[in-house]
Design an enzyme around this catalytic site. Structure first.
Site, short mmCIF file in Angstrom:
data_model
loop_
_atom_site.label_atom_id
_atom_site.label_comp_id
_atom_site.label_asym_id
_atom_site.label_seq_id
_atom_site.Cartn_x
_atom_site.Cartn_y
_atom_site.Cartn_z
N GLN A 1 10.83 -6.79 1.15
CA GLN A 1 11.84 -5.99 1.86
C GLN A 1 13.02 -5.69 0.91
OE1 GLN A 1 10.75 -9.02 3.88
NE2 GLN A 1 9.03 -7.69 4.28
N GLY B 1 4.46 -4.69 2.16
CA GLY B 1 3.28 -3.98 1.65
C GLY B 1 3.57 -3.58 0.22
N HIS B 2 3.08 -4.34 -0.74
CA HIS B 2 3.36 -4.05 -2.14
C HIS B 2 2.17 -3.31 -2.75
CE1 HIS B 2 6.58 -7.43 -2.37
NE2 HIS B 2 6.93 -6.41 -1.63
N ASP C 1 10.59 -1.00 0.36
CA ASP C 1 9.78 0.12 -0.16
C ASP C 1 10.37 0.74 -1.41
OD1 ASP C 1 8.18 -0.22 2.14
OD2 ASP C 1 9.55 1.03 3.28
N LYS D 1 8.73 -2.24 -5.38
CA LYS D 1 8.73 -3.59 -6.00
C LYS D 1 7.35 -3.98 -6.48
CE LYS D 1 10.52 -5.45 -2.34
NZ LYS D 1 10.87 -4.24 -1.61
P1 IMP Z 1 10.14 -6.96 10.86
O1 IMP Z 1 10.36 -7.49 9.48
O2 IMP Z 1 8.70 -6.60 11.13
O3 IMP Z 1 10.74 -7.84 11.90
O4 IMP Z 1 10.95 -5.56 10.97
C1 IMP Z 1 12.37 -5.50 10.93
C2 IMP Z 1 12.84 -4.28 10.17
O5 IMP Z 1 12.50 -4.43 8.81
C3 IMP Z 1 12.19 -2.96 10.62
O6 IMP Z 1 13.13 -1.92 10.45
C4 IMP Z 1 11.06 -2.77 9.64
O7 IMP Z 1 10.68 -1.41 9.50
C5 IMP Z 1 11.70 -3.32 8.38
N1 IMP Z 1 10.74 -3.83 7.41
C6 IMP Z 1 10.09 -5.01 7.43
N2 IMP Z 1 9.31 -5.14 6.35
C7 IMP Z 1 9.49 -4.04 5.61
C8 IMP Z 1 8.98 -3.61 4.35
O8 IMP Z 1 8.23 -4.30 3.66
N3 IMP Z 1 9.42 -2.41 3.92
C9 IMP Z 1 10.31 -1.65 4.62
N4 IMP Z 1 10.82 -2.01 5.79
C10 IMP Z 1 10.41 -3.20 6.29
#
Ligand code: IMP
Length: 422
Positions: A220, A39-40, A12, A15
């Protein structure tokens, strides 16, 4: 210049905006890891659009947008995202999807939810099935986009995988949902996606040989990397520079420049240590001013001061060449701004980052206080018009991390970006 754009924090960082700003100068933009957990957010013709798997280059028809094999794909979600993009008037003829991208299947999503609700492994995931899908890749039982294109192959592979998951869910005291209905939907999605499918490693290799400009779009952030992040509170892919190579099939020779994206403060969603977290009124103010709510899940993000110890670590592990600092305008109203420059731990104090969650949760950040600017930055378009305090803030970041700031973002729109050429 082939350029990698990576998040320096817990995702977040902005990007989407940064990549959208840069993408116009590139022939190819490729995603290489993650899935629709990302989520971009970008603004297209004045409209807010959130991309989950589609690369941000999709808005430039002349730019080839690639979903490479490091990305895990939920086909029904991708079909929906393509249809949404078409509704915006985009042709989507510039999209390429790797035949070797692993599939996210309904079992994965179900398992993600089971684990999240079971307390013993609560990570605060996006519940999209990302972790279990990557587990199947590592466990050597994954299904891929190419399997979806051959009905008999898909039916046969999915039947044996369904048996595996049946046993797994039973062991966890749950019934695996039926896949029968989803099977037809998946096959239909395969038919829809077929025109986009190709061997993207070949495509990218050719682009590289033909001296096309390639932009690698990270998802991420570094501190969520499976190996280099705050384990176990991480995502299941390499969000760092290494993911570029395993996720595309290009070598380090194909990378000329690495840009690290960092907010002017910090946020985190989900569980896990966050040394500079603000649980008071200033945190609430930053959350509201920065609209810090998840673009994928809508969850309120945890908010804190910029952690330079963590940022320097992220710069080092990725070999970052320059920083793109976003959301500076969110700090506009503050008279003072804190930045963490060291951690106090059982071993004394220092500026070493602690990567594993247990150790990181025990550190106490030590802050340096910098002057705020109390000026509205949104309309400023050149470096020399930025208040002195902003330039001091940027210089402080540069001195601490050892790399220059090449871009600053002062709002959501493309034009609210200043490029710093030295
Ligand atoms: P997962 O990727 O859904 O398995 O989540 C694992 C961790 O990564 C959690 O803490 C999510 O909130 C975090 N996470 C996954 N994708 C994003 C993103 O695009 N932005 C921020 N945090 C993310």
């Amino acid at each position: 210049m082939n350029t990698v754009v990576l998040g320096m924090q817990w995702g977040d960082e902005g990007k989407g905006k940064a990549i959208d700003y840069l993408a116009g100068a590139f022939d190819v933009v490729t995603r290489f890891q993650g899935g629709h957990n990302a989520g971009h957010t970008v603004y297209y013709q004045g409209q807010k659009v959130v991309l989950h798997v589609l690369p941000s280059g999709i808005f430039y028809p002349a730019c080839q947008a690639v979903i490479a094999h490091g990305v895990v794909v939920q086909p029904l979600q991708l079909v929906e995202e393509i249809n949404n993009a078409r509704a915006l008037g985009l042709s989507m003829q510039n999209l390429a999807l790797s035949e070797n991208a692993p599939l996210i299947l309904p079992f994965h999503q179900q398992l993600d939810v089971v684990f999240e609700d079971s307390r013993y492994q609560r990570i605060g995931t996006t519940r999209r099935g990302i972790g279990p899908a990557y587990e199947d890749v590592i466990g050597r039982r994954a299904l891929f986009i190419k399997d979806l294109l051959q009905e008999e192959v898909f039916r046969s592979k999915i039947t044996s995988l369904a048996e595996y998951y049946q046993r797994l869910f039973t062991a966890h005291g749950h019934a695996a949902g039926s896949f029968d209905q989803a099977l037809d939907q998946y096959l239909q999605a395969g038919t829809f996606l077929k025109p986009y499918v190709s061997n993207t490693t070949n495509l990218l290799q050719h682009a590289f040989q033909d001296k096309k400009n390639i932009l690698f779009e990270g998802a991420q952030g570094t501190l969520l990397d499976i190996h280099l992040g705050t384990y176990p509170f991480v995502t299941s892919s390499n969000t760092t520079i290494a993911g570029v190579f395993s996720g595309t099939g290009l070598s380090p020779k194909a990378v000329d420049r690495v840009i690290g994206i960092s907010k002017a403060y910090a946020t985190r969603v989900g569980e896990g240590p966050f040394p500079t977290e603000l649980k008071d009124e200033s945190g609430r103010m930053l959350r509201e001013r920065g609209n810090e709510y998840g673009s994928t899940t809508g969850r309120p993000r945890r908010v804190g001061w910029l952690d330079l110890v963590a940022l320097k670590y992220a710069v080092q592990v990725n070999g970052v060449d320059s920083l793109f600092i976003t959301k500076l305008d969110v700090l506009d109203e503050l008279d003072e701004i804190q930045v963490a420059t060291a951690y106090e731990s059982e071993d004394g104090s220092g500026d070493r980052f602690f990567v594993h969650a247990d150790a990181l949760s025990r550190v106490r950040p030590m802050y340096q206080t910098l002057s705020g600017w109390q000026t509205n930055l949104g309309a400023i378009r050149c470096l020399t018009d930025l208040p002195l305090q902003v330039r001091s803030y940027l210089s402080f970041i540069e001195d601490f991390t050892g790399v220059g700031v090449s871009h600053v973002s002062l709002g959501g729109e493309r034009e609210q970006t200043i490029e710093i050429n030295r």
